[in-house]
Design a protein around this motif. Structure first.
Motif, PDB file in Angstrom:
ATOM      1  N   SER A   1       1.029  -1.236  -0.182  1.00  0.00           N
ATOM      2  CA  SER A   1      -0.008   0.101  -0.015  1.00  0.00           C
ATOM      3  C   SER A   1       0.920   1.303  -0.034  1.00  0.00           C
ATOM      4  CB  SER A   1      -0.972   0.046   1.374  1.00  0.00           C
ATOM      5  OG  SER A   1      -1.701  -1.245   1.342  1.00  0.00           O
ATOM      6  N   LYS A   2       0.307   2.267  -0.324  1.00  0.00           N
ATOM      7  CA  LYS A   2       0.898   3.371  -0.332  1.00  0.00           C
ATOM      8  C   LYS A   2       0.306   4.603   0.854  1.00  0.00           C
ATOM      9  CE  LYS A   2       2.322   7.537  -2.901  1.00  0.00           C
ATOM     10  NZ  LYS A   2       3.574   7.449  -3.035  1.00  0.00           N
ATOM     11  N   VAL A   3       1.358   4.866   1.857  1.00  0.00           N
ATOM     12  CA  VAL A   3       0.865   5.763   2.834  1.00  0.00           C
ATOM     13  C   VAL A   3       1.034   7.160   2.587  1.00  0.00           C
ATOM     14  CG1 VAL A   3       1.060   6.296   5.325  1.00  0.00           C
ATOM     15  CG2 VAL A   3       1.112   3.843   4.555  1.00  0.00           C
ATOM     16  N   VAL A   4       0.083   7.945   2.996  1.00  0.00           N
ATOM     17  CA  VAL A   4       0.130   9.614   2.734  1.00  0.00           C
ATOM     18  C   VAL A   4      -0.041  10.052   4.203  1.00  0.00           C
ATOM     19  CG1 VAL A   4      -0.410  11.574   1.580  1.00  0.00           C
ATOM     20  CG2 VAL A   4       0.112   9.423   0.241  1.00  0.00           C
ATOM     21  N   PRO A   5       0.740  10.643   4.907  1.00  0.00           N
ATOM     22  CA  PRO A   5       0.231  11.368   5.940  1.00  0.00           C
ATOM     23  C   PRO A   5      -0.182  12.831   5.716  1.00  0.00           C
ATOM     24  CG  PRO A   5       2.749  10.862   6.149  1.00  0.00           C
ATOM     25  CD  PRO A   5       2.111  10.768   4.742  1.00  0.00           C
ATOM     26  N   VAL A   6      -1.492  13.223   6.355  1.00  0.00           N
ATOM     27  CA  VAL A   6      -2.035  14.395   6.125  1.00  0.00           C
ATOM     28  C   VAL A   6      -1.949  15.252   7.357  1.00  0.00           C
ATOM     29  CG1 VAL A   6      -3.872  15.923   5.496  1.00  0.00           C
ATOM     30  CG2 VAL A   6      -3.555  13.336   4.052  1.00  0.00           C
ATOM     31  N   LEU A   7      -1.301  16.294   7.332  1.00  0.00           N
ATOM     32  CA  LEU A   7      -0.953  17.168   8.793  1.00  0.00           C
ATOM     33  C   LEU A   7      -2.105  17.929   8.993  1.00  0.00           C
ATOM     34  CD1 LEU A   7       1.311  16.890  11.071  1.00  0.00           C
ATOM     35  CD2 LEU A   7       2.036  18.923   9.841  1.00  0.00           C
ATOM     36  N   ILE A   8      -3.020  17.551  10.155  1.00  0.00           N
ATOM     37  CA  ILE A   8      -4.200  18.587  10.221  1.00  0.00           C
ATOM     38  C   ILE A   8      -4.168  19.313  11.230  1.00  0.00           C
ATOM     39  CG2 ILE A   8      -5.653  16.800   9.196  1.00  0.00           C
ATOM     40  CD1 ILE A   8      -6.506  15.924  11.658  1.00  0.00           C
ATOM     41  N   ARG A   9      -3.097  19.286  12.423  1.00  0.00           N
ATOM     42  CA  ARG A   9      -3.092  19.920  13.547  1.00  0.00           C
ATOM     43  C   ARG A   9      -1.427  19.986  13.854  1.00  0.00           C
ATOM     44  NH1 ARG A   9      -5.741  19.096  18.390  1.00  0.00           N
ATOM     45  NH2 ARG A   9      -6.110  16.836  17.716  1.00  0.00           N
ATOM     46  N   PRO A  10      -1.110  21.104  14.300  1.00  0.00           N
ATOM     47  CA  PRO A  10       0.358  21.152  14.683  1.00  0.00           C
ATOM     48  C   PRO A  10       0.820  19.790  15.672  1.00  0.00           C
ATOM     49  CG  PRO A  10      -0.274  23.328  14.692  1.00  0.00           C
ATOM     50  CD  PRO A  10      -1.483  22.345  14.503  1.00  0.00           C
ATOM     51  N   VAL A  11       1.958  19.362  15.519  1.00  0.00           N
ATOM     52  CA  VAL A  11       2.157  18.157  16.616  1.00  0.00           C
ATOM     53  C   VAL A  11       3.724  18.168  15.998  1.00  0.00           C
ATOM     54  CG1 VAL A  11       1.763  16.412  14.989  1.00  0.00           C
ATOM     55  CG2 VAL A  11       1.906  15.998  17.439  1.00  0.00           C
ATOM     56  N   ASP A  12       4.652  17.849  17.290  1.00  0.00           N
ATOM     57  CA  ASP A  12       5.951  17.212  17.264  1.00  0.00           C
ATOM     58  C   ASP A  12       5.997  15.977  16.836  1.00  0.00           C
ATOM     59  OD1 ASP A  12       8.718  17.283  17.260  1.00  0.00           O
ATOM     60  OD2 ASP A  12       8.611  17.337  19.506  1.00  0.00           O
TER      61      ASP A  12
END
Length: 475
Positions: free
Chosen positions: A121-132
């Protein structure tokens, strides 16, 4: 301008040029299965994403699933596992709550990364809120929106989601093309049909009077032994440090990318791009690299330097000097280059510096990794030429010439690569050797011909490998 003799690539042009029929086939593919992993505390973000993905769904490009679609009465954990297992694309909505969630982070993320690393599978992170999240494993994967700017921080949230949707559309297109390559000409095939294609190629090679069936490296005896580098080949040059591995790869890349004008993707994790280009210029201009670095030239050197720079400028060599890059990122980059310009050769310097295995000692994981390199060559129908390290144990032997056994925990290369050559330069161990400036390329494994040793004159000041003339008598 540099005058060049016209080059006939023979059957090779069929392999590195883009297949224009691909787009027609892609349109016939089934929708890409998209799984959305998120924290329920980010429900509103998931709903906004769903709204912006509705166009892709309506166009039949994707079928989107999240846990809110679980039918009452179904076991939710089994349903989630089933949909992750069949997902082509996994979207991870990254936020502090996602990272804090035992289920999202501890279970769904782990399964997603396993499938991503195994190219399932292909994984794509979608950053929705600021986080370290910079030290998290997922941070090494290219994220959306652009520049990994959290959706919540955009002045216009719709603009952020449009950027995310465009990125997902690109990922879907890539997945479709991968599926096309995976199903193309595989399964049970008719021998008679295959013979027809083979004889077409054979006739073309005969008419072209080609010296080898594959792509020439510029080294005649090496090409005579290996029949050149074939599409889908995985070729390894292994050695201890300072033996000239990088220079050997640069020599091959220069011949193919400059002399033959075939597109080459060169991944250099060890040296920055400026050092690779200096090696290429010194090689083609026949300039001592030590003098080049100090700007010590004779007037007579300038015409050669100008010609070399012009040849390099007109070449089709593309260099990625990312110090850390994973096989997944490398794959993404070469697929894009293949689509944009075509691709004839991938060079990796070196396998041990790919981020997947930089500190890996597990034999099974290394074996999976080497198989994935070969699988990439087959998927793209483009040869991969890569350098690799020989274990330091060879230096304890009386005869320090490496053998296949000296690959140690990387012995899976012998199984997966088509050609494994071991480079030896006696001068490194013996300053007073009778074999001054002689490098030996030991063909330990060769699927296309004999094993044995090819000798080169190696002048590391000029980054130059040249075959010794009496090799022709030994072939």
């Amino acid at each position: 301008m540099i005058a060049r003799e016209p080059v006939n690539y023979g059957s090779w042009s069929n392999y590195y040029r883009r297949d224009d029929k691909m787009s027609d086939q892609i349109e016939k593919n089934q929708p890409i299965s998209v799984f959305i992993s998120y924290s329920h505390k980010d429900e509103s973000f998931r709903e906004e994403l769903g709204t912006h993905l509705s166009i892709l769904c309506r166009q039949g490009l994707i079928s989107e699933w999240n846990d809110r679609k679980i039918i009452p009465g179904k076991k939710w954990e089994e349903e989630i596992n089933a949909y992750i297992e069949k997902a082509d694309l996994i979207l991870l909505l990254i936020s502090p709550d996602f990272i804090a969630s035992e289920y999202c982070y501890g279970i769904e993320l782990k399964k997603a990364l396993d499938r991503h690393e195994n190219n399932v599978s292909k994984v794509v992170p979608v950053l929705i809120r600021p986080v370290d999240w910079q030290d998290e494993p997922i941070s090494r994967i290219q994220a959306l929106p652009k520049d990994a700017t959290p959706v919540s921080t955009w002045s216009d949230r719709d603009e952020a989601w449009i950027d995310v949707a465009k990125g997902i559309r690109t990922a879907v297109s890539e997945i479709n093309k991968t599926k096309y390559r995976s199903i193309q000409k595989h399964g049970l095939l008719s021998v008679s049909g295959r013979l027809k294609e083979d004889f077409k190629q054979l006739v073309k090679l005969y008419k072209d009077k080609s010296e080898c069936g594959g792509l020439g490296t510029g080294f005649k005896l090496f090409d005579k032994c290996t029949d050149g580098i074939h599409p889908s080949d995985f070729v390894v040059i292994a050695a201890r440090p300072m033996m000239g591995k990088t220079d050997f790869l640069v020599n091959v890349a220069a011949h193919i990318g400059i002399d033959l004008n075939v597109p080459v993707a060169f991944f250099s994790m060890k040296l920055p791009i400026e050092q690779i280009t200096k090696k290429l210029i010194c090689l083609k201009a026949n300039i001592n690299s030590h003098y080049f670095n100090k700007g010590r030239f004779e007037d007579s050197d300038w015409p050669r330097l100008t010609c070399a720079a012009g040849a390099l400028h007109a070449s089709r060599i593309y260099i990625d000097d990312s110090p850390t890059i994973s096989i997944e990122e490398l794959r993404t980059n070469v697929i894009k280059l293949q689509q944009d310009t075509g691709l004839g050769l991938i060079v990796i310097d070196s396998l041990h510096h790919l981020s997947n295995v930089q500190t890996e000692t597990d034999l099974n994981k290394i074996s999976v990794f080497t198989r994935s390199i070969k699988a990439l060559a087959r998927e793209l129908k483009v040869p991969i030429l890569a350098s690799a390290q020989v274990a330091r144990g060879v230096e304890l032997k009386t005869d320090k010439r490496p053998t296949l056994n000296d690959l140690d925990i990387w012995h899976s290369l012998v199984e997966d690569a088509d050609v494994v050559s071991l480079l030896y330069y006696d001068q490194i161990y013996n300053n007073y050797t009778e074999r001054q400036n002689i490098a030996e390329l030991i063909l330990g494994k060769n699927r296309h011909g004999p094993t044995g040793t090819v000798e080169f004159n190696y002048d590391n000041a000029f980054n130059l490998f040249s075959e010794i003339s009496n090799n022709d008598n030994e072939a």
